[in-house]
Design a protein around this motif. Structure first.
Motif, PDB file in Angstrom:
ATOM      1  N   PHE A  22      39.385  43.111  29.592  1.00 38.23           N
ATOM      2  CA  PHE A  22      41.003  43.550  29.665  1.00 38.23           C
ATOM      3  C   PHE A  22      41.771  42.831  30.880  1.00 38.23           C
ATOM      4  N   ALA A  23      41.281  42.882  31.871  1.00 39.18           N
ATOM      5  CA  ALA A  23      41.871  42.324  33.060  1.00 39.18           C
ATOM      6  C   ALA A  23      42.105  40.762  32.719  1.00 39.18           C
ATOM      7  N   ARG A  24      41.201  39.960  32.071  1.00 39.18           N
ATOM      8  CA  ARG A  24      41.492  38.622  31.922  1.00 39.18           C
ATOM      9  C   ARG A  24      42.553  38.564  31.098  1.00 39.18           C
ATOM     10  N   ALA A  25      42.449  39.148  29.827  1.00 42.73           N
ATOM     11  CA  ALA A  25      43.499  39.219  28.989  1.00 42.73           C
ATOM     12  C   ALA A  25      44.950  39.297  29.527  1.00 42.73           C
ATOM     13  N   LEU A  26      44.902  40.389  30.267  1.00 43.00           N
ATOM     14  CA  LEU A  26      46.323  40.827  30.887  1.00 43.00           C
ATOM     15  C   LEU A  26      46.765  39.778  32.040  1.00 43.00           C
ATOM     16  N   HIS A  27      45.734  38.963  32.657  1.00 44.53           N
ATOM     17  CA  HIS A  27      46.197  37.989  33.432  1.00 44.53           C
ATOM     18  C   HIS A  27      46.847  36.746  32.580  1.00 44.53           C
ATOM     19  N   GLY A  28      46.112  36.564  31.423  1.00 43.36           N
ATOM     20  CA  GLY A  28      46.567  35.483  30.457  1.00 43.36           C
ATOM     21  C   GLY A  28      47.868  35.784  29.937  1.00 43.36           C
ATOM     22  N   LYS A  29      48.331  37.174  29.592  1.00 40.13           N
ATOM     23  CA  LYS A  29      49.757  37.524  29.338  1.00 40.13           C
ATOM     24  C   LYS A  29      50.528  37.380  30.380  1.00 40.13           C
ATOM     25  N   THR A  30      50.467  37.956  31.648  1.00 37.95           N
ATOM     26  CA  THR A  30      51.275  37.934  32.849  1.00 37.95           C
ATOM     27  C   THR A  30      51.338  37.222  33.810  1.00 37.95           C
ATOM     28  N   GLY A  31      50.344  36.346  33.785  1.00 39.75           N
ATOM     29  CA  GLY A  31      50.030  35.177  34.856  1.00 39.75           C
ATOM     30  C   GLY A  31      49.881  35.896  36.444  1.00 39.75           C
ATOM     31  N   LEU A  32      49.674  37.016  36.413  1.00 33.00           N
ATOM     32  CA  LEU A  32      49.599  37.845  37.839  1.00 33.00           C
ATOM     33  C   LEU A  32      48.153  37.296  38.197  1.00 33.00           C
ATOM     34  N   PRO A  33      47.773  37.173  39.783  1.00 37.20           N
ATOM     35  CA  PRO A  33      46.526  36.618  40.044  1.00 37.20           C
ATOM     36  C   PRO A  33      45.502  37.766  39.948  1.00 37.20           C
ATOM     37  N   LEU A  34      44.409  37.414  39.454  1.00 36.40           N
ATOM     38  CA  LEU A  34      43.233  38.323  39.043  1.00 36.40           C
ATOM     39  C   LEU A  34      42.230  38.441  40.234  1.00 36.40           C
ATOM     40  N   HIS A  35      41.854  39.639  40.576  1.00 36.59           N
ATOM     41  CA  HIS A  35      40.749  39.706  41.520  1.00 36.59           C
ATOM     42  C   HIS A  35      39.656  40.650  41.058  1.00 36.59           C
ATOM     43  N   TYR A  36      38.381  40.465  41.258  1.00 33.87           N
ATOM     44  CA  TYR A  36      37.470  41.076  40.737  1.00 33.87           C
ATOM     45  C   TYR A  36      36.805  41.860  42.007  1.00 33.87           C
ATOM     46  N   LEU A  37      36.619  42.827  42.045  1.00 34.06           N
ATOM     47  CA  LEU A  37      36.199  43.615  43.127  1.00 34.06           C
ATOM     48  C   LEU A  37      34.475  43.303  43.418  1.00 34.06           C
ATOM     49  N   ASP A  38      33.960  43.403  42.196  1.00 39.59           N
ATOM     50  CA  ASP A  38      32.382  42.962  42.205  1.00 39.59           C
ATOM     51  C   ASP A  38      32.246  41.510  42.797  1.00 39.59           C
ATOM     52  N   THR A  39      33.093  40.493  42.722  1.00 42.87           N
ATOM     53  CA  THR A  39      32.902  39.388  43.405  1.00 42.87           C
ATOM     54  C   THR A  39      33.163  39.307  44.972  1.00 42.87           C
ATOM     55  N   ILE A  40      34.081  40.313  45.395  1.00 36.77           N
ATOM     56  CA  ILE A  40      34.372  40.479  46.767  1.00 36.77           C
ATOM     57  C   ILE A  40      33.277  41.147  47.377  1.00 36.77           C
ATOM     58  N   TRP A  41      32.623  42.272  46.781  1.00 33.37           N
ATOM     59  CA  TRP A  41      31.659  43.230  47.366  1.00 33.37           C
ATOM     60  C   TRP A  41      30.291  42.729  47.472  1.00 33.37           C
ATOM     61  N   HIS A  42      29.758  41.816  46.172  1.00 29.48           N
ATOM     62  CA  HIS A  42      28.488  41.384  46.016  1.00 29.48           C
ATOM     63  C   HIS A  42      28.381  39.869  46.390  1.00 29.48           C
ATOM     64  N   LYS A  43      27.362  39.423  47.073  1.00 24.55           N
ATOM     65  CA  LYS A  43      26.994  38.095  47.229  1.00 24.55           C
ATOM     66  C   LYS A  43      26.265  37.582  46.112  1.00 24.55           C
ATOM     67  N   PRO A  44      26.071  36.506  45.817  1.00 22.97           N
ATOM     68  CA  PRO A  44      25.327  35.777  44.678  1.00 22.97           C
ATOM     69  C   PRO A  44      23.829  36.270  44.851  1.00 22.97           C
ATOM     70  N   ASP A  45      23.149  36.663  46.226  1.00 20.79           N
ATOM     71  CA  ASP A  45      21.902  37.028  46.245  1.00 20.79           C
ATOM     72  C   ASP A  45      21.458  38.364  45.914  1.00 20.79           C
ATOM     73  N   LYS A  46      22.677  39.292  45.421  1.00 18.17           N
ATOM     74  CA  LYS A  46      22.653  40.552  45.182  1.00 18.17           C
ATOM     75  C   LYS A  46      22.777  41.555  46.226  1.00 18.17           C
ATOM     76  N   THR A  47      23.180  41.050  47.432  1.00 20.59           N
ATOM     77  CA  THR A  47      23.282  41.913  48.633  1.00 20.59           C
ATOM     78  C   THR A  47      24.764  42.079  48.790  1.00 20.59           C
ATOM     79  N   THR A  48      25.381  42.703  49.453  1.00 23.51           N
ATOM     80  CA  THR A  48      26.672  43.076  49.695  1.00 23.51           C
ATOM     81  C   THR A  48      27.204  42.774  50.996  1.00 23.51           C
ATOM     82  N   VAL A  49      28.736  42.544  51.296  1.00 21.41           N
ATOM     83  CA  VAL A  49      29.075  42.615  52.229  1.00 21.41           C
ATOM     84  C   VAL A  49      29.342  43.762  53.011  1.00 21.41           C
ATOM     85  N   SER A  50      29.747  43.884  54.098  1.00 18.08           N
ATOM     86  CA  SER A  50      30.096  44.979  55.138  1.00 18.08           C
ATOM     87  C   SER A  50      30.978  45.874  54.338  1.00 18.08           C
TER      88      SER A  50
END
Length: 168
Positions: A22-50
């Motif tokens: 839904f967020a991607r589709a909304l981004h496509g319609k509005t052009g607003l910058p899109l941020h996923y909290l999962d990509t901020i919290w999780h590292k690729p090795d499945k650990t998390t940031v502080s």
């Protein structure tokens, strides 16, 4: 001004509901910058940031003049609700969310820094408990912070798709 007069948007709901789609589709319609909290919290090795690092990155996004933020993260939801002007809550039946989470196993996704290879039992339990444990808190926070904001609650994917189709 983006479509619908929205500039600072939250997309929240049960895992598997399709928040990122839904967020991607909304981004496509509005052009607003899109941020996923999962990509901020999780590292690729499945650990998390502080929590501190997460909060700093979130703060930088919230200070921006426009954004779409995809994700629940209850610890920071009040802060995000206070900063947004529009909220989309995908409040879908549990079966829809479980099926959605199962369907994405094995797919590469831009909203998660790794590829899921199995339907993790702990994650499944989180989804199963979401209606009783998380949803009441979300509705409570919405009541507290909804003044002057546009709040859309969709009970089905069809409702969300109808909204997106009508958005100019």
């Amino acid at each position: 001004m983006p479509a619908g007069g929205m500039r600072k948007v939250l997309v929240i709901g049960c895992p598997g509901a399709g928040k990122s789609v839904f967020a991607r589709a909304l981004h496509g319609k509005t052009g607003l910058p899109l941020h996923y909290l999962d990509t901020i919290w999780h590292k690729p090795d499945k650990t998390t940031v502080s929590e501190e690092e997460f909060d700093e990155k979130l703060g930088a996004i919230l200070r921006g003049e426009s954004w779409i933020i995809d994700g629940n993260y209850m610890r920071t939801l009040a802060r995000r609700l206070a900063a947004c002007d529009t909220v989309f809550l995908l409040d879908y039946p549990l079966e829809v969310c479980l099926a959605g989470a199962a369907a994405r196993i094995g797919t590469v996704r831009e909203d998660l820094p790794w590829q899921e290879t199995e339907f993790d039992a702990e994650f499944r339990q989180w989804i199963e408990e979401f209606p009783q444990k998380q949803l009441p808190q979300i509705y409570s926070l919405l009541r507290r912070f909804a003044g002057g904001k546009k709040v859309f609650v969709f009970g089905s994917r069809a409702e969300a798709e109808t909204y997106l189709a009508a958005l100019s």
